[in-house]
Design an enzyme around this catalytic site. Structure first.
Site, PDB file in Angstrom:
ATOM      1  N   THR A  38      58.439   9.478  86.722  1.00  0.00           N
ATOM      2  CA  THR A  38      57.659   9.347  87.947  1.00  0.00           C
ATOM      3  C   THR A  38      58.469   8.583  88.976  1.00  0.00           C
ATOM      4  O   THR A  38      59.148   7.605  88.646  1.00  0.00           O
ATOM      5  CB  THR A  38      56.312   8.640  87.684  1.00  0.00           C
ATOM      6  N   HIS A  88      54.219   0.234  72.152  1.00  0.00           N
ATOM      7  CA  HIS A  88      54.838  -0.683  71.203  1.00  0.00           C
ATOM      8  C   HIS A  88      54.444  -0.370  69.756  1.00  0.00           C
ATOM      9  O   HIS A  88      55.058  -0.879  68.809  1.00  0.00           O
ATOM     10  CB  HIS A  88      54.436  -2.126  71.551  1.00  0.00           C
TER      11      HIS A  88
END
Length: 433
Positions: free
Chosen positions: A351, A404
């Site tokens: 992006t 994560h």
């Protein structure tokens, strides 16, 4: 009679919203002719007639949410139609005597019934005029007419403000009852609706499009279901800008497409994904799916919100092919002509907030992907070349948001450093490719 059903659209789409009917009841439609426009989470789809005939009945109106497989209308295969929907006129003629009874009917009506009928009609008209926005069940409306009670004065115990029969039964006509605890409860549920009555604080209410609602829901869902972190680095864009400046004219002459920055970043991302395969994966239940292909999503700002069309097999494409495909997808997004196949199956997303002037941001994951790279504005800043020398360099901050649960900090930082090093030595992208 043939049913008009919502067809299977895509694996991830189970419902949609009717944007508009392109045909009206009574219209004749040919097989394959467009019937209506359906707004889905990702794109707008025009549904066609599977057989010729007259559109006899519309079961769902514009704005209604419909499920895949649901019947939304009927087509009479043997009917004769018109362009103006004339099939509805007999219903209006049938209703005319109710509002304008003839003299013959008036004589047949018992005298003791006339006042009651007139009263009910007058009450209905007054109620429709005064309480057009009041939400009430049919039983509540009927009881209110019989008691001569205005629905506007009846407090509701429903948190959404809907009046039911027991609300009318319990209403005793006192003004104090309108200030009963039911009203504060309603105000707590709908504070915005109460505030709009203040003429000194004008507001405008705009219904969110289905796509915008879906974007909002998915962004919140990603933040609630993933352990999202963001790591940052900065890239010296000197080498890329010099290479682009030298080659852009010849590049355009040979390929009829402009050489931008996105092809460099796409190539760098693909090379980094090959070194750090966990960033190109997703979680499916208790399994981790490592993807051996590289379908890179490129976020594009469209009129109704952000969309992410996908460049397929980016590892096999040249710079010119990548630039051409990105340009084509961006144009389709602006023209609202993206197909579902253009948006599905991406493995990683890029992006670019820099086109709007963003200097730094933390992009949100495009689930179920576990990584997204954010580009930002190129800004000239003083950079220390060594202990004694400073230079003004075109610098860009880049950000990697990652899940994560899948990616540890070591892999995330290593991935971002790999992207940085490849961009600062753009010739190496040819070797990596």
């Amino acid at each position: 009679m043939a049913e008009i059903k919502v067809p299977e659209l895509a694996e991830s789409i189970s419902e949609g919203t009717i944007a508009q009917w392109l045909k009206q009841p009574g219209d004749f439609v040919e097989q394959g002719e467009y019937l209506l426009e359906l707004e889905t989470d990702k794109v707008n789809v025009e549904l066609t007639a599977e057989q010729s005939g007259v559109l006899k009945q519309v079961l769902k109106e514009a704005g209604d949410i419909v499920q895949v497989g649901e019947t939304i209308g009927m087509i009479d295969e043997n009917g004769q139609g018109s362009a103006g929907g004339g099939a509805e006129e007999p219903k209006q003629e049938a209703k005319a005597p109710e509002t304008a009874p003839s003299a013959e009917q008036a004589k047949q009506t018992p005298p003791n019934e006339a006042p009651k009928t007139d009263y009910i009609q007058q009450t209905e008209a007054a109620e429709d005029k005064k309480s057009a926005r009041t939400i009430a069940s049919p039983a509540a409306r009927k009881l209110a007419r019989e008691k001569g009670i205005s629905l506007e004065s009846v407090p509701s115990a429903d948190p959404f403000g809907r009046l039911r029969k027991h609300d009318v039964e319990n209403y005793n006509g006192s003004e104090n009852q309108q200030a009963a605890p039911a009203k504060p409860a309603q105000s707590a549920q709908q504070p915005a609706a109460q505030q709009q009555d203040n003429p000194a604080k004008p507001v405008e209410r705009i219904k969110m499009s289905r796509r915008r609602q879906t974007i909002a829901n998915r962004l919140v869902e990603v933040q609630q279901t993933s352990a999202m972190l963001t790591t940052f680095n900065e890239v010296d864009m000197t080498a890329v800008m010099d290479l682009r400046k030298r080659r852009k004219d010849r590049f355009f002459e040979e390929h009829d497409v402009r050489l931008g920055f996105m092809s460099f970043f796409t190539k760098a991302v693909v090379a980094a994904l090959k070194k750090f395969p966990l960033v190109n994966s997703e979680i499916q239940g208790s399994e981790l799916v490592l993807k051996k292909f590289y379908d890179i999503g490129i976020a594009v700002s469209a009129q109704e919100g952000l969309v992410v069309p996908v460049v397929r097999d980016a590892d096999r494409k040249s710079f010119a092919e990548i630039e051409g495909e990105i340009t084509g997808l961006a144009k389709k997004a602006r023209d609202n002509k993206l197909a579902l196949s253009d948006l599905q199956g991406g493995t990683f997303t890029i992006t670019n907030g820099g086109v709007f002037g963003s200097l730094l941001s933390t992009p949100i994951l495009n689930g179920p992907q576990v990584g997204i790279l954010g580009m930002h504005k190129i800004q000239v800043r003083p950079v220390a070349i060594d202990n004694e020398k400073m230079e003004n360099r075109p610098m860009m901050y880049i950000a990697l948001s990652y899940d994560h649960r899948v990616i540890d900090g070591k892999e995330a930082v290593g991935f971002l450093v790999a992207v940085k090093e490849l961009l600062e030595d753009p010739e190496s992208l040819l070797l990596e490719g």
